[in-house]
Design a protein around this motif. Sequence first.
Motif, short mmCIF file in Angstrom:
data_model
loop_
_atom_site.label_atom_id
_atom_site.label_comp_id
_atom_site.label_asym_id
_atom_site.label_seq_id
_atom_site.Cartn_x
_atom_site.Cartn_y
_atom_site.Cartn_z
N LEU A 144 29.66 -31.51 56.74
CA LEU A 144 28.52 -32.18 56.11
C LEU A 144 27.32 -31.26 55.90
CD1 LEU A 144 27.88 -35.00 55.00
CD2 LEU A 144 26.80 -35.53 57.20
N PRO A 145 26.88 -30.50 56.91
CA PRO A 145 25.74 -29.60 56.67
C PRO A 145 26.02 -28.56 55.58
CG PRO A 145 26.16 -29.80 59.02
CD PRO A 145 27.30 -30.46 58.33
N MET A 146 27.22 -28.01 55.57
CA MET A 146 27.54 -26.99 54.56
C MET A 146 27.55 -27.61 53.16
SD MET A 146 27.96 -23.86 53.90
CE MET A 146 28.18 -23.09 55.50
N TYR A 147 28.01 -28.84 53.05
CA TYR A 147 28.00 -29.53 51.75
C TYR A 147 26.57 -29.64 51.22
CZ TYR A 147 27.91 -33.50 48.53
OH TYR A 147 27.68 -34.30 47.45
N PHE A 148 25.63 -30.06 52.07
CA PHE A 148 24.25 -30.21 51.62
C PHE A 148 23.57 -28.86 51.39
CE2 PHE A 148 24.68 -34.53 53.47
CZ PHE A 148 24.32 -35.25 52.34
N LEU A 149 23.89 -27.87 52.22
CA LEU A 149 23.29 -26.55 52.04
C LEU A 149 23.66 -25.96 50.68
CD1 LEU A 149 23.78 -25.03 55.62
CD2 LEU A 149 21.60 -25.57 54.53
N GLY A 154 21.61 -24.60 46.53
CA GLY A 154 22.45 -23.64 45.83
C GLY A 154 21.96 -23.32 44.43
N GLY A 155 22.84 -22.68 43.65
CA GLY A 155 22.50 -22.23 42.30
C GLY A 155 22.67 -23.31 41.26
N ALA A 156 22.82 -22.88 40.02
CA ALA A 156 22.84 -23.81 38.88
C ALA A 156 24.02 -24.78 38.94
CB ALA A 156 22.86 -23.02 37.58
N ARG A 157 25.17 -24.33 39.41
CA ARG A 157 26.37 -25.17 39.47
C ARG A 157 26.65 -25.62 40.90
NH1 ARG A 157 30.87 -22.65 38.43
NH2 ARG A 157 31.97 -24.27 37.30
N ARG A 158 25.58 -25.88 41.63
CA ARG A 158 25.71 -26.17 43.07
C ARG A 158 26.46 -27.47 43.35
NH1 ARG A 158 20.44 -26.56 41.46
NH2 ARG A 158 19.40 -28.59 41.68
N ARG A 159 26.24 -28.49 42.53
CA ARG A 159 26.89 -29.77 42.80
C ARG A 159 28.40 -29.66 42.61
NH1 ARG A 159 22.05 -31.11 40.43
NH2 ARG A 159 20.70 -32.49 41.69
N TYR A 160 28.79 -28.98 41.56
CA TYR A 160 30.24 -28.77 41.32
C TYR A 160 30.87 -28.01 42.48
CZ TYR A 160 34.40 -26.46 39.46
OH TYR A 160 35.66 -25.98 39.30
N ALA A 161 30.21 -26.92 42.91
CA ALA A 161 30.75 -26.10 44.00
C ALA A 161 30.81 -26.89 45.30
CB ALA A 161 29.89 -24.85 44.17
N ALA A 162 29.77 -27.69 45.59
CA ALA A 162 29.73 -28.45 46.84
C ALA A 162 30.82 -29.52 46.87
CB ALA A 162 28.35 -29.09 47.01
N ILE A 163 30.98 -30.22 45.75
CA ILE A 163 32.01 -31.28 45.70
C ILE A 163 33.41 -30.67 45.81
CG2 ILE A 163 33.06 -33.02 44.20
CD1 ILE A 163 30.20 -33.61 43.18
N THR A 230 40.73 -21.55 45.67
CA THR A 230 39.87 -21.56 44.49
C THR A 230 38.47 -22.13 44.75
OG1 THR A 230 40.82 -23.69 43.80
CG2 THR A 230 41.83 -21.69 42.92
N TRP A 231 38.30 -22.86 45.85
CA TRP A 231 36.95 -23.37 46.16
C TRP A 231 36.01 -22.27 46.62
CZ3 TRP A 231 34.96 -22.50 50.97
CH2 TRP A 231 35.87 -22.18 51.98
N LEU A 232 36.56 -21.20 47.19
CA LEU A 232 35.72 -20.21 47.88
C LEU A 232 34.79 -19.44 46.94
CD1 LEU A 232 35.02 -18.80 50.59
CD2 LEU A 232 36.80 -17.14 50.04
N PRO A 233 35.28 -18.85 45.83
CA PRO A 233 34.35 -18.11 44.97
C PRO A 233 33.21 -18.97 44.43
CG PRO A 233 36.63 -17.59 44.42
CD PRO A 233 36.66 -18.74 45.36
N ASP A 234 33.52 -20.22 44.04
CA ASP A 234 32.47 -21.11 43.54
C ASP A 234 31.44 -21.41 44.62
OD1 ASP A 234 33.43 -21.50 40.86
OD2 ASP A 234 35.02 -22.73 41.69
N GLU A 238 27.35 -20.14 44.45
CA GLU A 238 26.29 -21.13 44.35
C GLU A 238 25.51 -21.30 45.66
OE1 GLU A 238 25.53 -22.11 41.47
OE2 GLU A 238 27.32 -21.24 40.58
N ALA A 239 26.08 -20.94 46.80
CA ALA A 239 25.42 -21.16 48.09
C ALA A 239 24.19 -20.27 48.24
CB ALA A 239 26.40 -20.90 49.23
N PRO A 240 23.17 -20.73 49.00
CA PRO A 240 22.06 -19.84 49.34
C PRO A 240 22.57 -18.72 50.24
CG PRO A 240 21.90 -21.89 50.56
CD PRO A 240 23.00 -22.08 49.57
N THR A 241 21.79 -17.66 50.37
CA THR A 241 22.24 -16.46 51.08
C THR A 241 22.74 -16.76 52.49
OG1 THR A 241 20.73 -15.03 49.85
CG2 THR A 241 21.50 -14.22 51.96
N ALA A 242 21.97 -17.48 53.28
CA ALA A 242 22.35 -17.75 54.67
C ALA A 242 23.63 -18.56 54.75
CB ALA A 242 21.21 -18.47 55.39
N ALA A 243 23.80 -19.52 53.84
CA ALA A 243 25.03 -20.32 53.84
C ALA A 243 26.24 -19.45 53.49
CB ALA A 243 24.90 -21.48 52.85
#
Length: 492
Positions: A144-149, A154-163, A230-234, A238-243
């Motif tokens: 859950l925390p990583m999903y919200f982080l 995240g970047g421009a496509r953050r919602r796609y990457a998180a889902i 395939t989830w990893l590169p996205d 999109e993740a912030p640096t610390a994430a």
Amino acid sequence: MDFPILSWMIFIPLIGGMFILCTPKEMEKTIKGLALVFSFIPLVLAGMVYVNFNPKIADLQFVEKMLWIPVFNVHYHVGLDGLSISIFLLTALLTFLSILISCNITKRVKEYFILFLILETGMLGVFVAMDLFLFYIFWEVVLLPMYFLIGVWGGARRRYAAIKFVLYTVIGSLIMLVGILCVYFTSMPHTMDIIELSKTCSFAREFQNLMFFLFFIGFAVKVPIWPFHTWLPDAHVEAPTAASVILAGILLKMGIYGFLRVSFPIFPDAAIYFAYPFAVLGVINIIYGACTAMAQNDLKKMIAYSSISHMGFCLIAMGALTVTGINGAVIQMFTHGAVTGSLFMLVGVIYDRAHTRNIDEFSGLWHRMPIYTGLMTVAVLASLGLPGLAGFIGEFVCLMGTFVSTFAGFKLLAILSTSGVVITAIYLLWMMERVFWRDLNPKWEHLMDIDKRELLAIIPLIIVIILIGVCPKLLVDLMNVSTTQIVHEIMP
């Protein structure tokens, strides 16, 4: 130690999150200070764990065990051994440094640091949980925390990457949960204690093979093993640096650790049965990850694919089922976490200044950022496996452990895997030449070198990289007795 040090390490970040929750959101400096303090305390306790840990003992140390859910015989059971201590200590270090590097966050500061401290609780819990139910709880807490982080900061496509990250992880976790329930109801007496299951329960070969496969799906997504990668590169892009630091440095290692802690000891016959598929998937990871990384223009995406490649060394080493191989897998978990963590931090530094990660847009950065260039050079050389730095030790021991395996054909697999080392050197040195060593692009005349806060976050990892590279005995001695026991229980 009579002091329940592991529980304090796990739950102090959670307590810190509660303190931040009660702090007004306008007090951003106070919030950041609290996050630093409550992530630094587990790091200090980690130092105490290291000092008091006895590497000559194969059994669990710092054990805490109490009945938690009597009706299902579920225990709160935590402990450390040589298999988990190195990555447990690295988790405490990387989390503190990630919070330090995050002090430039200005968007929803309160929520960000609460989520990061909850994330630390989940990660630390995974590496000490010795009950399958407790293990699964901590495993899911991380999600859950990583999903919200990713999804909020995240970047421009953050919602796609998180889902995408959540869907892959949840599906894998649910399949693993089915395996946990099957093991519980099949064991006699019913238990979820990992140590009891590995030492006293002997399951039929067919049941072991099926359960190994169910757990494999859950752990393979996390590693990630091709084709579940395939989830990893996205997520990384999109993740912030610390994430990104935590994702590459710790979360990927949870999958490797799950295999070594749960799958191999509880299903030893299945571990032998699946040895060849494991090793073949490892070779695919190494070569595919390295070749794909070479084609990337985005620095983060390149390092993400390089992580897929480096995790392949853990897979072939585990498939070899040798003491040297399992040692190599655990060493690679630690060294890759330190090296890749430093690389993602350094990429974050340049992104904060240039607002781009495109390799083709950079040129001659060493003219403006000599200190940054020096740190990046050390991290890159460690990642490509230069002798004398930490990256070399993990890969070399993994390949050596694979080469000495008694299984036919593993020598060939080890030889094939060395091609990944060559490809890695090619794309990393090519990146360095393009980004740093050409004439300065006038577009970057304004760039400032790395500042003190960023140095404070990155220097500890550079020290670890050099220290382990020069003196790997510091790491190997911690795990050797425990890894020897694991192999001997599978292949007497």
